[in-house]
Scaffold this motif. Structure first.
Motif, PDB file in Angstrom:
ATOM      1  N   GLN A  25       0.820  -1.207   0.000  1.00  0.00           N
ATOM      2  CA  GLN A  25       0.000   0.000   0.000  1.00  0.00           C
ATOM      3  C   GLN A  25       0.864   1.272   0.000  1.00  0.00           C
ATOM      4  O   GLN A  25       0.499   2.273  -0.588  1.00  0.00           O
ATOM      5  N   GLN A  32       1.733   2.075  -3.377  1.00  0.00           N
ATOM      6  CA  GLN A  32       0.595   2.713  -4.053  1.00  0.00           C
ATOM      7  C   GLN A  32       0.592   4.219  -3.792  1.00  0.00           C
ATOM      8  O   GLN A  32       0.355   5.011  -4.693  1.00  0.00           O
ATOM      9  N   LEU A  33       0.848   4.592  -2.540  1.00  0.00           N
ATOM     10  CA  LEU A  33       0.888   6.021  -2.208  1.00  0.00           C
ATOM     11  C   LEU A  33       1.958   6.729  -3.031  1.00  0.00           C
ATOM     12  O   LEU A  33       1.726   7.815  -3.559  1.00  0.00           O
ATOM     13  N   MET A  42       3.048   5.906  -5.867  1.00  0.00           N
ATOM     14  CA  MET A  42       2.619   5.979  -7.268  1.00  0.00           C
ATOM     15  C   MET A  42       1.633   7.122  -7.497  1.00  0.00           C
ATOM     16  O   MET A  42       1.505   7.626  -8.609  1.00  0.00           O
ATOM     17  N   LEU A  47      -6.958   9.852   0.017  1.00  0.00           N
ATOM     18  CA  LEU A  47      -6.529   8.743  -0.822  1.00  0.00           C
ATOM     19  C   LEU A  47      -7.483   8.532  -1.995  1.00  0.00           C
ATOM     20  O   LEU A  47      -7.053   8.448  -3.150  1.00  0.00           O
ATOM     21  N   ILE A  50      -6.343  11.107 -10.379  1.00  0.00           N
ATOM     22  CA  ILE A  50      -5.310  10.563 -11.256  1.00  0.00           C
ATOM     23  C   ILE A  50      -5.956   9.763 -12.385  1.00  0.00           C
ATOM     24  O   ILE A  50      -5.382   9.588 -13.458  1.00  0.00           O
ATOM     25  N   PRO A  62      -7.563  -1.069   1.651  1.00  0.00           N
ATOM     26  CA  PRO A  62      -7.442   0.187   0.902  1.00  0.00           C
ATOM     27  C   PRO A  62      -7.703   0.009  -0.602  1.00  0.00           C
ATOM     28  O   PRO A  62      -7.255  -0.969  -1.193  1.00  0.00           O
ATOM     29  N   ARG A 102      -7.447   0.492  -4.502  1.00  0.00           N
ATOM     30  CA  ARG A 102      -6.284   0.642  -5.385  1.00  0.00           C
ATOM     31  C   ARG A 102      -6.698   1.147  -6.755  1.00  0.00           C
ATOM     32  O   ARG A 102      -7.881   1.153  -7.078  1.00  0.00           O
ATOM     33  N   LEU A 103      -5.703   1.505  -7.544  1.00  0.00           N
ATOM     34  CA  LEU A 103      -6.000   2.004  -8.894  1.00  0.00           C
ATOM     35  C   LEU A 103      -6.749   0.976  -9.733  1.00  0.00           C
ATOM     36  O   LEU A 103      -7.628   1.333 -10.510  1.00  0.00           O
TER      37      LEU A 103
END
Lengths: 154, 215
Positions: free
Chosen positions: A26, A29-30, A32, B23, B30, B128, B130-131
């Protein structure tokens, strides 16, 4: 130090944090999600994590110092900390929260106090590591370099 | 007709945790979405123009809301109104029920997931987020827009039919209208809508009949 040397130590340090389980994918990910339009994203989120955690840990200390422990309060606080630690990738804090929650369900005050110490310890450890990592990032930027990407961890 | 590749979808993100709002906001931005974040279900309803009233639907102030919301993504576990409560309120309201809702939760509880999907949530993301999760949102928004456009087209069409022969009025099924749309919109460079949709969902499968323009 030269930029490439700083970048190398950044990668080495990050790798060690992943290897020792302080951080998980994770956190990659941050990294990125940080780009030129948002150069301080990681620092911002990490600072929020510090503020959030400190507040929750204080609340938990107060609750567990009472004669009659209010388990409902603990049951509300621990998942919050678990949530923010997993959002940041602070794996060891998150794992300590999971154990904490189990003892809360059992309403075991002594075990809960031990868990709180454990969570605090893990939090202080990862805080120190993250602060060091951010210092390295800032040094790289100050030296005119780019933060190396952590693709292999995400 | 059809959705232009560069059209900006607007997503309303609901989460009581500031970290998670940061987040999800970043993840959505993005991905080139326009984003509004709020920290509670009631603020989300307020933003959507929902009013609590005996006659709630008529009091809905949709005309006063200048921004259109194409999708709502909400945390499940929030104090006061949960994400599930928000989902239910939206699905009960005729003006909001067509907006796709996606639920996020840090707890992997199967009964919770099932309940949300049964109530009409499009997706359930484990936190969490994710993309790769956020990539699943666009097809739902495109589908909503297509359905909306077809609904309007069908209404116009039916109005004409009604004038000539009222016995012949028949609304096309969703699948028919989607196929119809597909034939109007041939493009080889499109990506299958099926990508990334959960397989265990009891919903019509479009097998390429419904496609999206990739970025």
């Amino acid at each position: 130090m030269e930029v490439d040397q700083l970048q190398r130590s950044f990668l080495e340090y990050t790798t060690s944090l992943f290897r020792e389980g302080f951080l998980d994918g994770q956190f990659g990910q941050l990294q990125m999600l940080q780009d030129e339009s948002n150069p301080d994203f990681v620092v911002e989120v990490v600072s929020l994590f510090f503020e959030d955690s400190q507040r929750i840990l204080n609340d938990l200390s107060i609750t567990l110092n009472q004669q009659n422990v209010d388990y409902k309060k603990i049951d509300a606080n621990v998942p919050q900390l678990k949530g923010s630690s997993s959002s940041i990738g602070a794996q060891r804090v998150r794992n300590a929260c999971i154990a904490f929650r189990n003892f809360c369900e059992e309403q075991n005050a002594d075990a809960c106090r031990r868990c709180l110490q454990q969570v605090k310890q893990e939090y202080l450890l990862v805080k120190e590591k993250l602060e060091a990592l951010i210092r390295l990032e800032q040094q790289i930027v100050a030296a005119g370099g780019a933060i190396p990407m952590l693709n292999e961890f995400s | 007709m059809g959705v232009a590749a560069d059209s900006q979808f607007h997503v309303l993100a609901v989460d009581d945790s500031l970290i998670d709002r940061k987040l999800i906001e970043r993840l959505l931005k993005i991905s080139s979405f326009q984003v509004t974040t709020v920290d509670s279900g009631s603020k989300a309803l307020e933003f959507l123009g929902w009013r609590h009233d005996e006659d709630g639907e008529r009091k809905h102030s949709s005309n006063q809301t200048s921004v259109e919301v194409n999708l709502v993504i909400t945390d499940y576990c929030m104090p006061g109104m949960t994400g599930y409560d928000l989902l239910k309120k939206m699905k009960e309201c005729s003006y909001l029920k067509n907006i796709p809702v996606v639920i996020m939760s840090s707890e992997n509880v199967q009964s919770r997931i099932t309940r949300c999907l049964e109530e009409g949530a499009e997706e359930f993301f484990l936190k969490p987020v994710r993309l790769t999760d956020v990539n699943k949102l666009k097809p739902h928004m495109i589908m909503m827009m297509k359905n909306k456009n077809h609904f309007q087209e069908n209404q116009e069409h039916d109005f004409k039919v009604e004038q000539s022969d009222s016995d012949l009025i028949r609304l096309p099924t969703e699948e028919q209208s989607l196929q119809q749309h597909n034939s109007n919109n041939n493009n080889n460079k499109r990506k299958s809508m099926d990508d990334g949709l959960p397989l265990d969902r009891a919903r019509p499968r479009y097998n390429g009949a419904l496609t999206v323009l990739s970025n």
